[in-house]
Design a protein around this motif. Structure first.
Motif, mmCIF file in Angstrom:
data_model
loop_
_atom_site.group_PDB
_atom_site.id
_atom_site.type_symbol
_atom_site.label_atom_id
_atom_site.label_comp_id
_atom_site.label_asym_id
_atom_site.label_seq_id
_atom_site.Cartn_x
_atom_site.Cartn_y
_atom_site.Cartn_z
ATOM 1 N N PHE A 23 0.826 -1.069 -0.061
ATOM 2 C CA PHE A 23 0.120 0.072 0.094
ATOM 3 C C PHE A 23 0.951 1.356 0.016
ATOM 4 O O PHE A 23 0.654 2.223 -0.525
ATOM 5 N N VAL A 24 1.719 1.520 0.904
ATOM 6 C CA VAL A 24 2.888 2.396 0.814
ATOM 7 C C VAL A 24 3.489 2.736 -0.281
ATOM 8 O O VAL A 24 3.733 3.630 -0.949
ATOM 9 N N ALA A 25 3.983 1.412 -1.127
ATOM 10 C CA ALA A 25 4.920 1.477 -2.358
ATOM 11 C C ALA A 25 3.574 2.196 -3.121
ATOM 12 O O ALA A 25 4.209 2.943 -4.307
ATOM 13 N N ALA A 26 2.549 1.542 -3.403
ATOM 14 C CA ALA A 26 1.571 2.028 -4.454
ATOM 15 C C ALA A 26 1.238 3.473 -4.484
ATOM 16 O O ALA A 26 1.189 4.464 -5.192
ATOM 17 N N ALA A 27 1.104 4.066 -3.161
ATOM 18 C CA ALA A 27 0.712 5.442 -2.720
ATOM 19 C C ALA A 27 1.845 6.287 -3.333
ATOM 20 O O ALA A 27 1.815 6.982 -3.726
ATOM 21 N N MET A 28 3.049 5.825 -2.954
ATOM 22 C CA MET A 28 4.412 6.715 -3.251
ATOM 23 C C MET A 28 4.444 6.464 -4.651
ATOM 24 O O MET A 28 4.801 7.733 -5.446
ATOM 25 N N THR A 29 4.224 5.468 -5.487
ATOM 26 C CA THR A 29 4.456 5.446 -6.953
ATOM 27 C C THR A 29 3.248 6.326 -7.654
ATOM 28 O O THR A 29 3.597 7.070 -8.403
ATOM 29 N N ALA A 30 2.124 6.442 -7.017
ATOM 30 C CA ALA A 30 1.039 7.305 -7.526
ATOM 31 C C ALA A 30 1.267 8.667 -7.090
ATOM 32 O O ALA A 30 0.994 9.488 -8.339
ATOM 33 N N ASN A 31 1.904 8.882 -6.265
ATOM 34 C CA ASN A 31 2.227 10.419 -6.098
ATOM 35 C C ASN A 31 3.474 10.911 -7.015
ATOM 36 O O ASN A 31 3.327 11.937 -7.557
ATOM 37 N N ARG A 32 4.396 9.960 -7.362
ATOM 38 C CA ARG A 32 5.344 10.409 -8.349
ATOM 39 C C ARG A 32 4.833 10.465 -9.489
ATOM 40 O O ARG A 32 5.137 11.550 -10.505
ATOM 41 N N LEU A 33 3.894 9.857 -9.978
ATOM 42 C CA LEU A 33 3.444 9.545 -11.397
ATOM 43 C C LEU A 33 2.285 10.728 -11.606
ATOM 44 O O LEU A 33 2.275 11.406 -12.532
ATOM 45 N N LEU A 34 1.416 11.247 -10.634
ATOM 46 C CA LEU A 34 0.564 12.090 -10.922
ATOM 47 C C LEU A 34 0.772 13.609 -10.428
ATOM 48 O O LEU A 34 0.089 14.409 -10.613
ATOM 49 N N ARG A 35 1.929 13.866 -9.732
ATOM 50 C CA ARG A 35 2.131 15.079 -9.226
ATOM 51 C C ARG A 35 2.770 15.952 -10.580
ATOM 52 O O ARG A 35 3.415 15.573 -11.349
ATOM 53 N N PRO A 36 2.592 17.280 -10.374
ATOM 54 C CA PRO A 36 3.113 18.208 -11.408
ATOM 55 C C PRO A 36 4.625 18.485 -11.102
ATOM 56 O O PRO A 36 4.855 18.567 -9.926
ATOM 57 N N SER A 37 5.498 18.312 -12.059
ATOM 58 C CA SER A 37 6.865 18.756 -11.892
ATOM 59 C C SER A 37 7.469 19.683 -12.696
ATOM 60 O O SER A 37 7.110 19.462 -13.901
ATOM 61 N N SER A 38 7.786 20.875 -12.213
ATOM 62 C CA SER A 38 8.509 21.832 -12.826
ATOM 63 C C SER A 38 9.435 22.481 -12.110
ATOM 64 O O SER A 38 9.286 23.480 -11.552
ATOM 65 N N PRO A 39 10.742 21.854 -11.877
ATOM 66 C CA PRO A 39 11.545 22.428 -11.178
ATOM 67 C C PRO A 39 12.288 23.616 -11.559
ATOM 68 O O PRO A 39 12.381 23.927 -12.786
#
Length: 122
Positions: A22-38
């Protein structure tokens, strides 16, 4: 070994693996769905709207930690004192003596810090 014990360990193992999944799936979803513009602005240090001044390491005097410790000490006293005061009549005289000792020890600590000059703000 008893088979019911092995079943208990198996249940624990399945729950543990489910938790990790569950933790791994939540972290993976977070990484895939978050906007990233450094950008360089996002990597800059931020101090309450003011540009940072000085080096990144500053020495803090020990008395600030003493103030924090005293605050925590008396906050814990309040946590124990308020519920006790609500049910004071149910406990009787022995509880009053014990709470008096508790508050007395804390007052003794406060008097000690006061006498040592720790509470003097310089």
């Amino acid at each position: 070994m008893d088979t019911s014990r092995l079943g208990d360990y198996g249940t624990f193992g399945v729950l543990l693996l489910t938790g990790f999944a569950f933790v791994a799936a939540a972290m993976t979803a977070n990484r895939l769905l978050r906007p990233s513009s450094p950008s360089p602005e996002k990597g800059q240090t931020y101090e309450c709207g003011v540009d940072p001044v000085g080096k990144d390491w500053a020495q803090v005097q020990i008395r600030y930690y003493v103030y924090a410790f005293l605050f925590v000490l008396f906050a814990v006293e309040a946590v124990f004192l308020f519920p006790w005061a609500v049910v004071f009549r149910d406990f009787g005289a022995s509880a009053a003596v014990e709470m008096g000792l508790f508050v007395g020890v804390l007052a003794l600590g406060l008097a000690y810090t006061w006498r040592k000059g720790v509470l003097r703000w310089r």
